[in-house]
Scaffold this motif. Sequence first.
Motif, PDB file in Angstrom:
ATOM      1  N   THR A 115       0.676  -1.225  -0.088  1.00 58.46           N
ATOM      2  CA  THR A 115       0.054   0.038  -0.041  1.00 58.46           C
ATOM      3  C   THR A 115       0.763   1.292   0.188  1.00 58.46           C
ATOM      4  OG1 THR A 115      -1.599  -1.445   1.361  1.00 58.46           O
ATOM      5  CG2 THR A 115      -1.961   0.937   0.934  1.00 58.46           C
ATOM      6  N   GLY A 116       2.131   1.296   0.629  1.00 51.44           N
ATOM      7  CA  GLY A 116       2.777   2.322   0.516  1.00 51.44           C
ATOM      8  C   GLY A 116       3.391   2.680  -0.591  1.00 51.44           C
ATOM      9  N   THR A 117       3.633   1.567  -1.401  1.00 51.04           N
ATOM     10  CA  THR A 117       4.023   1.826  -3.065  1.00 51.04           C
ATOM     11  C   THR A 117       3.119   2.570  -3.751  1.00 51.04           C
ATOM     12  OG1 THR A 117       5.573  -0.167  -2.820  1.00 51.04           O
ATOM     13  CG2 THR A 117       4.898   0.581  -5.012  1.00 51.04           C
ATOM     14  N   PHE A 118       1.900   1.935  -3.631  1.00 51.11           N
ATOM     15  CA  PHE A 118       0.603   2.635  -4.090  1.00 51.11           C
ATOM     16  C   PHE A 118       0.514   4.107  -3.576  1.00 51.11           C
ATOM     17  CE2 PHE A 118      -4.069   3.688  -4.119  1.00 51.11           C
ATOM     18  CZ  PHE A 118      -4.155   3.527  -5.474  1.00 51.11           C
ATOM     19  N   ARG A 119       0.435   4.287  -2.640  1.00 53.09           N
ATOM     20  CA  ARG A 119       0.228   5.722  -1.918  1.00 53.09           C
ATOM     21  C   ARG A 119       1.105   6.720  -2.616  1.00 53.09           C
ATOM     22  NH1 ARG A 119       0.290   3.172   3.308  1.00 53.09           N
ATOM     23  NH2 ARG A 119      -2.064   2.795   3.974  1.00 53.09           N
ATOM     24  N   MET A 120       2.521   6.110  -2.731  1.00 50.73           N
ATOM     25  CA  MET A 120       3.426   6.948  -3.377  1.00 50.73           C
ATOM     26  C   MET A 120       3.454   7.454  -4.789  1.00 50.73           C
ATOM     27  SD  MET A 120       5.522   8.617  -1.305  1.00 50.73           S
ATOM     28  CE  MET A 120       6.743   9.264  -2.654  1.00 50.73           C
ATOM     29  N   ILE A 121       3.031   6.314  -5.788  1.00 52.40           N
ATOM     30  CA  ILE A 121       2.595   6.699  -6.745  1.00 52.40           C
ATOM     31  C   ILE A 121       1.341   7.335  -7.130  1.00 52.40           C
ATOM     32  CG2 ILE A 121       2.006   5.377  -9.008  1.00 52.40           C
ATOM     33  CD1 ILE A 121       3.411   2.690  -8.085  1.00 52.40           C
ATOM     34  N   ARG A 122       0.392   7.304  -6.316  1.00 54.19           N
ATOM     35  CA  ARG A 122      -0.588   7.968  -6.567  1.00 54.19           C
ATOM     36  C   ARG A 122      -0.547   9.633  -6.106  1.00 54.19           C
ATOM     37  NH1 ARG A 122      -5.802   6.273  -3.120  1.00 54.19           N
ATOM     38  NH2 ARG A 122      -4.407   7.022  -1.330  1.00 54.19           N
ATOM     39  N   ALA A 123       0.472   9.630  -5.085  1.00 57.83           N
ATOM     40  CA  ALA A 123       0.784  11.092  -4.480  1.00 57.83           C
ATOM     41  C   ALA A 123       1.679  11.849  -5.733  1.00 57.83           C
ATOM     42  CB  ALA A 123       1.548  11.106  -3.464  1.00 57.83           C
ATOM     43  N   CYS A 124       2.641  11.073  -6.535  1.00 56.29           N
ATOM     44  CA  CYS A 124       3.442  11.716  -7.566  1.00 56.29           C
ATOM     45  C   CYS A 124       2.779  11.571  -8.730  1.00 56.29           C
ATOM     46  CB  CYS A 124       4.848  10.949  -7.310  1.00 56.29           C
ATOM     47  SG  CYS A 124       5.733  10.984  -5.926  1.00 56.29           S
ATOM     48  N   ARG A 125       1.635  11.011  -8.868  1.00 61.88           N
ATOM     49  CA  ARG A 125       1.150  10.858 -10.351  1.00 61.88           C
ATOM     50  C   ARG A 125       1.197  12.220 -11.234  1.00 61.88           C
ATOM     51  NH1 ARG A 125      -5.056   9.405 -10.232  1.00 61.88           N
ATOM     52  NH2 ARG A 125      -4.771  11.082  -8.695  1.00 61.88           N
TER      53      ARG A 125
END
Length: 258
Positions: free
Chosen positions: A122-132
Amino acid sequence: MTSPARPVCLITGAATGIGAACARTFASHGWDVGICTLDDDTRAAAESVASECTALGARAEVVLLNVTSDDSCHAAAATMHERFGRTDALVNCAGTTRFIPHADLDALPESEFARTYDVNLTGTFRMIRACRDLLRESGRGAVVNLSSIAGTAGLGSSVAYAASKGAVSTLTLSLARALAPHIRVNAIAPGYVSGGLPSRVLDGEQLKAVEEKYLVTQALPRLLEVTEVAALAYFLVAGAPGITGEVIRMDNGLHLYA
């Protein structure tokens, strides 16, 4: 004449291990870097990595980041925008594990599954979403996730870790499709890496035993180095415009016998 802006890479888990090697590798190739670290306990190590990157000619920013917090992930992206005005690549190296024998099911509580998934997946997903948005605006946006051979072979430090890394590989495929054509998403699935995560969770004798085991269970009797993984991450970001949705094994041939 104004010189062209240098590309920028944000790297999670960059105070030590593979993440630190990625920061140095990108800096050595003319990139500016955001060096994410969890808290003040690891800040000194992150500052040391930043100094190394600065010596290579890069601008380097140490960014406090807790990938289990969506607010923290968005704050990290905002810091990158404020400091550099752009983010062209994201390398997700933040990870966690505990060594628990796979057959000892009672030793693996649900809380450990939740903790491991929260950081690794989930941390990986959160970072991708935040930097999208930053990655899309770049025009060359690329993400590299750190999966593991554990996720494809069911090996590794614990069942929870193996399952989380398998999920990271699937996440990579899903987001490569969802974020195309503006952002490429790939993953690296290393085997055992000298200087990687195990070196921070095992004592000296345990680490020696693990390394000796891998030297005799791989096709190539050698240990991967963090610099090798970093070199592949850099290639996927800067040298492979036609590659997306790939999970690349890098395990000295361990999968041949797994």
